[in-house]
Enzyme design. Structure first.
Site, short mmCIF file in Angstrom:
data_model
loop_
_atom_site.label_atom_id
_atom_site.label_comp_id
_atom_site.label_asym_id
_atom_site.label_seq_id
_atom_site.Cartn_x
_atom_site.Cartn_y
_atom_site.Cartn_z
N ASP A 40 0.81 -1.23 0.00
CA ASP A 40 0.00 0.00 0.00
C ASP A 40 0.84 1.27 0.00
OD1 ASP A 40 -2.01 -1.75 0.12
OD2 ASP A 40 -2.86 -1.06 2.04
N ASP A 44 0.90 4.20 -2.80
CA ASP A 44 0.59 5.59 -2.47
C ASP A 44 1.70 6.53 -2.94
OD1 ASP A 44 -1.79 5.02 -1.35
OD2 ASP A 44 -1.17 5.30 0.75
N SER A 87 -14.00 7.12 -3.33
CA SER A 87 -12.85 6.92 -2.45
C SER A 87 -12.93 7.93 -1.32
CB SER A 87 -11.55 7.16 -3.21
OG SER A 87 -11.42 6.26 -4.25
N GLU A 118 -14.81 6.67 13.04
CA GLU A 118 -14.95 5.21 12.87
C GLU A 118 -13.63 4.60 12.43
OE1 GLU A 118 -17.67 4.91 9.63
OE2 GLU A 118 -19.34 5.76 10.76
N LYS A 120 -11.33 2.61 9.88
CA LYS A 120 -11.33 2.38 8.43
C LYS A 120 -10.97 0.91 8.22
CE LYS A 120 -9.79 4.28 4.05
NZ LYS A 120 -9.32 3.07 3.35
N GLU A 175 -18.00 -2.99 4.38
CA GLU A 175 -16.75 -3.63 4.00
C GLU A 175 -16.83 -5.13 4.22
OE1 GLU A 175 -14.89 -1.24 2.85
OE2 GLU A 175 -12.78 -1.87 2.91
N CYS A 420 21.15 -30.42 15.29
CA CYS A 420 20.98 -29.23 16.11
C CYS A 420 22.08 -28.21 15.76
CB CYS A 420 21.05 -29.59 17.59
SG CYS A 420 21.16 -28.14 18.65
N CYS A 423 24.59 -27.86 19.09
CA CYS A 423 25.48 -28.90 19.61
C CYS A 423 25.76 -30.01 18.61
CB CYS A 423 24.90 -29.49 20.90
SG CYS A 423 23.43 -30.49 20.61
N CYS A 442 20.91 -28.73 26.12
CA CYS A 442 21.68 -28.29 24.95
C CYS A 442 22.24 -26.90 25.15
CB CYS A 442 20.82 -28.35 23.69
SG CYS A 442 21.63 -27.60 22.26
S1 IVH Z 1 -17.42 5.68 4.16
C1 IVH Z 1 -17.92 7.86 -0.14
N1 IVH Z 1 -16.57 4.37 6.23
O1 IVH Z 1 -12.61 3.09 2.47
C2 IVH Z 1 -17.01 6.91 0.51
N2 IVH Z 1 -15.59 3.88 4.12
O2 IVH Z 1 -11.00 4.83 0.74
C3 IVH Z 1 -17.42 6.82 1.93
N3 IVH Z 1 -13.88 2.11 4.22
O3 IVH Z 1 -14.35 2.50 -0.47
C4 IVH Z 1 -17.00 5.59 2.49
N4 IVH Z 1 -14.06 1.72 6.36
O4 IVH Z 1 -14.21 0.63 1.21
C5 IVH Z 1 -16.45 4.55 4.90
N5 IVH Z 1 -15.95 3.29 8.17
C6 IVH Z 1 -15.82 3.45 6.86
C7 IVH Z 1 -14.92 2.70 6.07
C8 IVH Z 1 -14.82 2.96 4.70
C9 IVH Z 1 -13.45 1.39 5.24
C10 IVH Z 1 -13.37 1.99 2.84
C11 IVH Z 1 -14.44 1.86 1.79
C12 IVH Z 1 -14.16 2.95 0.80
C13 IVH Z 1 -12.72 3.24 1.08
C14 IVH Z 1 -12.36 4.64 0.69
#
Ligand code: IVH
Length: 692
Positions: A40, A44, A87, A118, A120, A175, A420, A423, A442
């Site tokens: 990841d 990025d 996204s 929340e 992610k 998810e 081993c 030894c 040992c």
């Molecule tokens: S809300 C309009 N809440 O993150 C997009 N997304 O990078 C709002 N994701 O595609 C998404 N946990 O797969 C939201 N608590 C959460 C999330 C979450 C994971 C993922 C989701 C989204 C991606 C965006």
């Protein structure tokens, strides 16, 4: 907390085209079958580099460029989404979060007073369509406009019921992922089927969700994070409510329909009113991450109010009312350079991976555990492989799997030792974990060195070379023999004068009186360290009681599960003769006070305890000063427990007190941000003076 990862620098148009191709391929693999050609962080950095190049050369931007596209433009599906699945924009620390919030508030022209915070979730976004309460269709995110129909998976996803509590028509979003247990189960099934495993829970979930005709079924997990009217223009009362309710109340409604949300986990979404509280929750979630049953890669911060969301609106790629606060990566791809085999103090022969150094969750990782020979075979690892490496929090880094499609043909098989490595004697390969047939004998030097160490018997003046000298002279074979050494025997050793001899004999006398917790720790029972030894000693009170315990009784000790309990019992049998010898030598076998059981009795009777730290969870950090200056961290923890408290190493909202000495860093800062009481070593010494 973390900074923006640096970007990949791109020199010219050719390099730019290559970078775009690399990103498109990586993204296609990631969203396709979930395999990873780049981790990841690298992805990025690459996209950031592409963005930077495009900003300077707008005339050269390729139509295939991943910038500004959902899922890097890699995948398309044939089921159009009712509302695009977007996204999230990223921030990488408190300052960027504050800047993002400030710009959002400028756009809104008013302060935001309700934030949802929340976890992610690190899985795959799906949309679940319910008609009259029945789950009728499951669709992946795809390119954000249209996704793939994966309805064949309905019925295998825990937390995503086929029927809701009410016969409503609604679209849920959330998810799909695999918990640690589901991942282990999926790997075992795939192993049995074709001898391979999945690289990580995320790619296992992606592959599982999309494949139709596997001969074995793997379970998945769903957590919901949103609900939309279906169809989008619907004018039913429910649709109206979903448009008006704050996000936090929508999530309560979703949970009420029988759908799983993170409310049932340690990282439940919370509603807070200002940015300081947002940041505090970010830190709590980050601290809880390593202990979770599922992967998270950040924290999502959302405007809670529907009115705020509506006026903030969307960019082409992401909502403006939400942002992802990224946490440092816990998994990266690096090279497996070598495998070292070492015999430990209990005779266990364990392989260790030597890696091309890689930064993971705040530290540089060069070595990682490989468990055992069977595990190497199971994972099909080879020298020179690109491997996924996992590390989070205090967890020991481990090699997860080879990235098979990055193989060059140059990889070589890993040499498995025949004898081993310490030894040269035979290996007992009867168990998963190989062992030298000589067992603890040992590496007697290592087990004796451990037993006499500061946190165990604390026998001063017994350096390794002295122990070796005694072993060579045949005076001792294990650490119990130390207690039978005579003045004459010691004086007969080279470089051992009268004073050293008397000092050592006095130290041995003091060691005889150590509490059971330390004597038990000195045994070096597999799977138990300092804090576990304290718990075992406090729980049973005497060595006799420990030896009499069966696996079920051992499992009563906090932190010992069904896997560890039988190991402890078997170890105690193996250590029988050594323990008998220690008893004969007059070594103390009781825990003074064995207080916690007393505490349990009092607690059960509903009586408050008059111990100063009763019921408190205490974290010690930094260098101790004043009356506590001489205490090691282990001795501080012993002190906390003598005074009725529970010693812990991580600060959370449940921590009662943090004892912060000199140079106390992040733990002190965290305590302050959570409003946890902080005391100096001097104040704390006053509090527990009677126990010093
Ligand atoms: S809300 C309009 N809440 O993150 C997009 N997304 O990078 C709002 N994701 O595609 C998404 N946990 O797969 C939201 N608590 C959460 C999330 C979450 C994971 C993922 C989701 C989204 C991606 C965006």
């Amino acid at each position: 907390m973390s900074e923006t990862p640096p970007l990949t620098s791109i020199a010219d148009e050719t390099a730019y085209a290559e970078a775009v191709q690399l990103a498109v391929d990586a993204s296609a693999a990631y969203y396709g079958d979930g395999t990873s050609t780049l981790d990841d962080d690298s992805y990025d950095r690459l996209v950031r580099g592409i963005e930077a190049y495009e900003a300077g050369h707008p005339d050269q931007v390729l139509p295939t460029s991943p910038t500004g596209k959902v899922a890097g433009g890699a995948v398309v599906g044939d089921v159009p989404h009712t509302v695009p699945m977007l996204s999230l924009d990223n921030v990488f620390g408190p300052d960027q979060l504050a800047a993002w919030a400030a710009s959002l508030e400028r756009r809104l022209g008013r302060p935001v007073t309700a934030w949802s915070v929340e976890a992610k979730l690190d899985g795959l976004a799906v949309s679940a369509r319910y008609r009259r309460g029945r789950l009728v269709q499951l669709v992946t995110r795809g390119d954000g406009q249209a996704g793939e129909d994966v309805s064949h998976s309905i019925g295998t996803v825990v937390g995503l019921p086929e029927r809701l509590a009410e016969p409503v028509t609604v679209e849920l979003r959330g998810e799909v992922m695999m918990t640690t247990a589901q991942f282990a189960d999926a790997c075992a099934k795939r192993q049995a089927h074709d001898g391979t495993t999945f690289a990580n829970p995320r790619s296992a979930a992606a592959g599982t969700l999309r494949t139709k005709d596997r001969p074995y079924v793997c379970e998945l997990t769903f957590f919901g994070y949103g609900a939309l009217p279906l169809p989008p223009g619907d004018d039913s009362p429910l649709a109206a409510r979903l448009r008006e309710l704050p996000h936090s109340q929508i999530m309560e409604w979703v949970a009420g329909q029988g759908v799983q949300t993170t409310a049932v986990t340690p990282v439940a979404g919370v509603l807070v009113s200002d940015l300081a509280a947002v940041q505090a929750r970010v830190e709590e979630i980050a601290a809880a991450r390593a202990g979770l049953e599922f992967g998270i890669d950040g924290i999502v911060i959302k405007c809670d109010l529907a009115a705020d969301q509506a006026s903030a609106g969307f960019s082409s790629r992401a909502p403006r009312w939400a942002v992802a606060y990224k946490l440092p990566a816990t998994e990266k791809i690096t090279k497996l350079l070598a495998v070292e085999w070492n015999t430990g103090r209990t005779g266990i022969i364990a392989p260790r991976a030597v890696l091309e150094p890689v930064e993971l969750d705040g530290s540089i990782v060069t070595y990682a555990t490989l468990h055992n020979a069977a595990d190497i075979a199971r994972r099909g690892l080879m020298l020179g492989d690109s491997v996924t490496v996992y590390k989070a929090g205090d967890v020991i880094p481990r090699v997860e799997a080879p990235v098979v499609h990055l193989r060059t043909g140059e990889e070589r098989p890993i040499d498995i030792p025949q004898v081993c490595p310490s030894c040269g004697d035979a290996i007992d390969a009867g168990q998963e974990r190989w062992r030298c047939v000589r067992g603890r004998a040992c590496r007697a030097i290592a087990s004796i060195e451990y037993a006499v160490g500061r946190d165990q018997l604390d026998i001063e003046g017994l350096a390794v070379n002295r122990i070796q000298q005694m072993l060579d002279a045949g005076l001792i074979a294990d650490f119990a023999d130390l207690f039978f050494l005579t003045r004459e025997q010691l004086l007969g050793l080279e470089r051992m004068g009268e004073t050293s001899t008397d000092n050592l004999l006095a130290a041995l006398d003091r060691a005889r009186a150590q509490p059971l917790s330390r004597v038990f720790c000195a045994l070096g029972v597999r799977g138990t360290g300092r804090s576990m030894s304290r718990r075992i000693a406090a729980h049973f009170g005497t060595m006799d009681a420990i030896r009499a315990a069966d696996a079920a009784a051992i499992q009563q000790v906090d932190g010992i599960g069904p896997e560890k309990a039988p190991v402890v019992v078997a170890e105690l049998v193996e250590l029988d003769a050594l323990i008998d010898k220690l008893i004969k030598a007059g070594v103390n076998m009781t825990q003074p006070g064995a207080r916690p059981s007393q505490a349990e009795v009092a607690e059960a009777a509903g009586e408050p305890l008059d111990l100063p730290l009763a019921g408190m969870s205490v974290v010690v950090t930094g260098t101790m000063t004043g009356p506590l200056a001489a205490l090691s961290r282990n001795e501080m923890n012993e002190l906390v427990e003598r005074a009725g408290g529970k010693a812990s190493s991580a600060v959370s909202a449940r921590t009662s007190l943090v004892v912060a000495g000199d140079k106390a860093g992040s733990k002190r800062a965290k305590a302050e941000s959570l409003g946890v009481r902080v005391a100096s070593p001097e104040e704390f010494a006053g509090l527990v003076a009677a126990f010093l």
